[in-house]
Structures are given as C-alpha cells and as structure tokens.
Design a protein around this motif. Structure first.
Motif, PDB file in Angstrom:
ATOM      1  N   ASP A  83      -7.513  61.388 -11.253  1.00  9.68           N
ATOM      2  CA  ASP A  83      -7.475  60.163 -12.014  1.00  9.68           C
ATOM      3  C   ASP A  83      -8.428  60.340 -13.426  1.00  9.68           C
ATOM      4  O   ASP A  83      -9.067  61.511 -13.113  1.00  9.68           O
ATOM      5  N   ARG A  84      -8.740  59.249 -13.993  1.00  6.38           N
ATOM      6  CA  ARG A  84      -9.644  59.355 -15.477  1.00  6.38           C
ATOM      7  C   ARG A  84     -10.899  59.399 -14.961  1.00  6.38           C
ATOM      8  O   ARG A  84     -11.824  59.671 -15.718  1.00  6.38           O
ATOM      9  N   GLN A  85     -11.406  59.157 -13.501  1.00  5.14           N
ATOM     10  CA  GLN A  85     -12.675  59.312 -13.075  1.00  5.14           C
ATOM     11  C   GLN A  85     -12.912  60.602 -12.440  1.00  5.14           C
ATOM     12  O   GLN A  85     -13.873  60.886 -11.890  1.00  5.14           O
ATOM     13  N   GLY A  86     -11.883  61.577 -12.272  1.00  3.90           N
ATOM     14  CA  GLY A  86     -12.149  62.694 -11.789  1.00  3.90           C
ATOM     15  C   GLY A  86     -11.779  62.759 -10.195  1.00  3.90           C
ATOM     16  O   GLY A  86     -12.325  63.584  -9.547  1.00  3.90           O
ATOM     17  N   LYS A  87     -11.402  61.529  -9.770  1.00  9.12           N
ATOM     18  CA  LYS A  87     -10.929  61.478  -8.166  1.00  9.12           C
ATOM     19  C   LYS A  87      -9.493  62.095  -7.787  1.00  9.12           C
ATOM     20  O   LYS A  87      -8.817  61.964  -8.946  1.00  9.12           O
ATOM     21  N   GLN A 138      -4.243  66.839  -8.767  1.00  5.82           N
ATOM     22  CA  GLN A 138      -4.035  65.851  -9.715  1.00  5.82           C
ATOM     23  C   GLN A 138      -5.204  64.888  -9.576  1.00  5.82           C
ATOM     24  O   GLN A 138      -5.345  64.210  -8.697  1.00  5.82           O
ATOM     25  N   VAL A 140      -0.885  58.392 -15.134  1.00 10.15           N
ATOM     26  CA  VAL A 140      -1.588  59.944 -14.643  1.00 10.15           C
ATOM     27  C   VAL A 140      -1.690  60.507 -15.888  1.00 10.15           C
ATOM     28  O   VAL A 140      -0.822  60.546 -16.615  1.00 10.15           O
ATOM     29  N   ARG A 141      -2.868  61.368 -16.281  1.00 13.48           N
ATOM     30  CA  ARG A 141      -3.022  62.033 -17.421  1.00 13.48           C
ATOM     31  C   ARG A 141      -2.707  63.566 -17.070  1.00 13.48           C
ATOM     32  O   ARG A 141      -3.341  64.099 -16.242  1.00 13.48           O
ATOM     33  N   ASN A 157      -2.878  51.017 -13.418  1.00 16.32           N
ATOM     34  CA  ASN A 157      -4.042  52.005 -13.361  1.00 16.32           C
ATOM     35  C   ASN A 157      -4.008  52.965 -14.641  1.00 16.32           C
ATOM     36  O   ASN A 157      -4.458  53.907 -14.833  1.00 16.32           O
ATOM     37  N   GLY A 158      -3.182  52.401 -15.635  1.00 16.64           N
ATOM     38  CA  GLY A 158      -2.993  53.368 -16.795  1.00 16.64           C
ATOM     39  C   GLY A 158      -2.010  54.555 -16.875  1.00 16.64           C
ATOM     40  O   GLY A 158      -2.086  55.204 -17.810  1.00 16.64           O
ATOM     41  N   THR A 217      -3.885  65.929 -18.362  1.00 15.39           N
ATOM     42  CA  THR A 217      -5.256  66.687 -18.742  1.00 15.39           C
ATOM     43  C   THR A 217      -5.808  66.779 -17.567  1.00 15.39           C
ATOM     44  O   THR A 217      -6.903  67.606 -17.372  1.00 15.39           O
ATOM     45  N   MET A 218      -5.826  65.923 -16.487  1.00  7.96           N
ATOM     46  CA  MET A 218      -6.732  65.524 -15.318  1.00  7.96           C
ATOM     47  C   MET A 218      -6.477  66.387 -14.290  1.00  7.96           C
ATOM     48  O   MET A 218      -5.433  65.775 -13.415  1.00  7.96           O
TER      49      MET A 218
END
Length: 205
Positions: A133-137, A131, A22-23, A19-20, A25-26
């Motif tokens: 993910d990159r889609q805001g979930k 926390q 955890v960022r 899933n790439g 910034t999110m």
C-alpha cells in the motif's frame, strides 16, 4: 417497467474506494535463484528488490471445451494454463543480475553445445511479488513456483541515448502460483491438497 436511474454520487464512489486504490508503483520482487546457478544468492535477491523496475501479477487461463448438442455448444471448463511472468530489470555496472540470468539460461541450454541440465528441479527457481500500500505495508503476496527464464532481451546501445540507464526484459515460464494475504511472510503448505470451497479466508483476508 420503470426506467433505471442511477443515483450514485461521488461520495458513494469514495466509500467504495475508501483506501484510495492500489498503486502499480508500490511493489517488491524477490527472486530465489537455483543453487546450481548461484551458491550465494541473498545479495542477488536483495539487488532484485531494487533493480526489478517492472513486473506483472500472475495471470492464468482456464481452457474451454465445447460440447456440441443439437446445433448448440455447451461450454465446460478445460485445463488451466499459466501466463509467463514478465519483468524489466535495471542494469547496474556490476552486471550481477544480468550475469546471473545469463548463467541460469546457459545451465538450461548451453550456448555452444546442444546440451543442458537434465534434472528440472535443479534449474527451477521461485519468485515472490508483494503488492504494497502507500505506506509500504503488504496487501497481497504472490509466489511463482518452478520459474525459469526462457527469454532474456537484448540491451540496445546508442551514442544518442541521452539521460537514460540500461534496462532489459526477462520473461519467465511459470509452473503455477499461489497467493496469500496481508500478514503472510511466506507461502507454505500449498503443495498439499485443500478444497478451495472450504476456505473463504484467502478471499476475505
């Protein structure tokens, strides 16, 4: 004994990091102020979601007890301590979050007189860090319980501070924290004892 040769490829690594990652910034922060500090807190809670520009996920330390035996030491677990929760907040022109933090600290210990709030539950607050993910979930929900600000940093002012917005740090003491998974809207029931070994869902969900 045969020499170990690692045959892992970038494709193996990609599968492990499917899933790439955890960022940092999110994330989203919600602070629930004590009622003794502010009576109308939804607006402040919403502002915190946007103006808390940096925060930390919880950390804790389990102490070590050294038990000596014939020149050796057996290390057994001691008591747990919880790290402080650190935040950085952007200062808006209405100063609302800054004023709320200053009021919170003044309720605990008055600026001029060596007196403060007697009932600890009256000045304990709560904070939640989600926390994403990159889609805001939501990936994980952490709830800090019994927080209160022990340090509110100064705000530097300077004529040559170009292209910047004021910000300041607030350090919170934490009594304990709990965590929940992707689908948790809030954390409930954790003040009742449950045996962690009986529940693997907190790890797997």
């Amino acid at each position: 004994m045969a020499q170990l040769v690692s045959q892992k490829s970038i494709e193996n690594f990609k599968s492990a990091l499917a899933n790439g990652g955890v960022r940092p910034t999110m994330f989203s922060v919600e602070i629930t102020f004590p009622q003794i500090v502010v009576s109308n807190q939804p607006e402040l809670t919403e502002k915190a979601q946007f103006l808390v520009k940096a925060a930390t996920l919880p950390g804790s330390v389990v102490g070590i007890i050294d038990v000596p035996f014939r020149g050796r030491r057996l290390k057994v677990s001691g008591d747990r301590t919880f790290n402080d929760w650190q935040t950085t907040i952007i200062n808006d022109t209405d100063f609302k979050l800054r004023k709320a933090m200053e009021k919170w600290a003044e309720v605990i210990q008055n600026h001029n007189f060596a007196i403060g709030e007697n009932e600890i539950d009256n000045y304990f607050g709560t904070a939640e860090v989600r926390q994403l993910d990159r889609q805001g979930k939501q990936l994980r929900l952490y709830q800090f319980n019994g927080i209160w600000p022990n340090t509110i940093s100064d705000i530097p002012l300077a004529f040559d501070a170009y292209d910047t917005i004021e910000e300041y740090d607030v350090n919170f003491c934490v009594q304990y924290y709990h965590a929940a998974g992707q689908n948790a809207e809030e954390i409930q029931g954790y003040n009742n004892w449950t045996n962690p070994t009986d529940n693997k869902n907190q790890v797997l969900s």
